[in-house]
Design a protein around this motif. Sequence first.
Motif, PDB file in Angstrom:
ATOM      1  N   UNK A 290      17.525  10.745  -0.276  1.00 16.42           N
ATOM      2  CA  UNK A 290      18.511  11.120   0.744  1.00 16.42           C
ATOM      3  C   UNK A 290      18.285  10.214   1.945  1.00 16.42           C
ATOM      4  N   UNK A 291      19.284   9.392   2.253  1.00 12.67           N
ATOM      5  CA  UNK A 291      19.177   8.504   3.406  1.00 12.67           C
ATOM      6  C   UNK A 291      19.650   9.231   4.646  1.00 12.67           C
ATOM      7  N   UNK A 292      18.912   9.027   5.747  1.00 12.27           N
ATOM      8  CA  UNK A 292      19.239   9.679   7.017  1.00 12.27           C
ATOM      9  C   UNK A 292      20.001   8.743   7.944  1.00 12.27           C
ATOM     10  N   UNK A 293      20.041   7.478   7.599  1.00  7.86           N
ATOM     11  CA  UNK A 293      20.766   6.500   8.397  1.00  7.86           C
ATOM     12  C   UNK A 293      20.810   5.160   7.706  1.00  7.86           C
ATOM     13  N   UNK A 294      21.768   4.340   8.134  1.00  7.14           N
ATOM     14  CA  UNK A 294      21.896   2.972   7.643  1.00  7.14           C
ATOM     15  C   UNK A 294      21.791   2.054   8.845  1.00  7.14           C
ATOM     16  N   UNK A 295      20.867   1.111   8.766  1.00  3.64           N
ATOM     17  CA  UNK A 295      20.666   0.115   9.808  1.00  3.64           C
ATOM     18  C   UNK A 295      20.948  -1.252   9.181  1.00  3.64           C
ATOM     19  N   UNK A 296      21.189  -2.231   9.994  1.00  2.00           N
ATOM     20  CA  UNK A 296      21.483  -3.564   9.483  1.00  2.00           C
ATOM     21  C   UNK A 296      20.602  -4.592  10.194  1.00  2.00           C
ATOM     22  N   UNK A 297      20.408  -5.724   9.542  1.00  4.88           N
ATOM     23  CA  UNK A 297      19.658  -6.826  10.123  1.00  4.88           C
ATOM     24  C   UNK A 297      20.654  -7.673  10.909  1.00  4.88           C
ATOM     25  N   UNK A 298      20.540  -7.680  12.240  1.00  2.00           N
ATOM     26  CA  UNK A 298      21.523  -8.393  13.060  1.00  2.00           C
ATOM     27  C   UNK A 298      21.319  -9.908  13.044  1.00  2.00           C
ATOM     28  N   UNK A 299      22.393 -10.628  13.320  1.00  2.00           N
ATOM     29  CA  UNK A 299      22.281 -12.078  13.452  1.00  2.00           C
ATOM     30  C   UNK A 299      21.912 -12.410  14.901  1.00  2.00           C
ATOM     31  N   UNK A 300      21.530 -13.637  15.137  1.00  2.08           N
ATOM     32  CA  UNK A 300      21.144 -14.054  16.486  1.00  2.08           C
ATOM     33  C   UNK A 300      22.374 -14.114  17.393  1.00  2.08           C
ATOM     34  N   UNK A 301      22.141 -14.079  18.688  1.00  2.00           N
ATOM     35  CA  UNK A 301      23.229 -14.164  19.671  1.00  2.00           C
ATOM     36  C   UNK A 301      23.990 -15.473  19.499  1.00  2.00           C
ATOM     37  N   UNK A 302      23.269 -16.567  19.237  1.00  2.00           N
ATOM     38  CA  UNK A 302      23.927 -17.866  19.043  1.00  2.00           C
ATOM     39  C   UNK A 302      24.842 -17.846  17.820  1.00  2.00           C
ATOM     40  N   UNK A 303      24.368 -17.266  16.718  1.00  2.00           N
ATOM     41  CA  UNK A 303      25.190 -17.177  15.513  1.00  2.00           C
ATOM     42  C   UNK A 303      26.399 -16.278  15.743  1.00  2.00           C
TER      43      UNK A 303
END
Length: 169
Positions: free
Chosen positions: A84-97
């Motif tokens: 059971x997942x309690x949340x989904x997070x993501x790996x963000x890209x850099x500000x420049x990208x």
Amino acid sequence: CDYCYSLLDGIKTDKQCFKCGHLKSECECKYTTFSYTGCVAPFHNESVARKLMYKYKLGRRPYICDFFAYKIASAVKTAFYDVEFHGICYVPISVNSLRKRGFDQSFKLAKKISELLEVPLITNGLVCNTINTKQHKTSGKERRENIKGAFKVKRKFIGNILLIDDIKT
């Protein structure tokens, strides 16, 4: 299209190492310590799947996002059927990208997967400090070295968190 879909090299979950995400015959687990429970992907990052991901990321083709999100959500349901997942997070890209590209592909994937799995999306959970080397031309070992210290946790996570990225690092 149906033709392109037929060319995709899907990963069979029974042939995939649950820990490192590679085919069992190419497993990296005996050489690496991971800080997560498991890893799944619907496709090998090669050939048609790789081209589609680059078209999504660099060609700004949002319909490809929906396709990948559906396939990733299906792979997660199969591999993590008892979690059971309690949340989904993501790996963000850099500000420049983000400035260059105009959108964060992993955020869009995570948002759609969140809807498909009916699990809350955690926004601003991680922040990308900086990544100086283009990751797509490096090996898995080089990627792991390049990202050391590149991300900062902005929110405390409690429970089982599904971390989404466009390509496994």
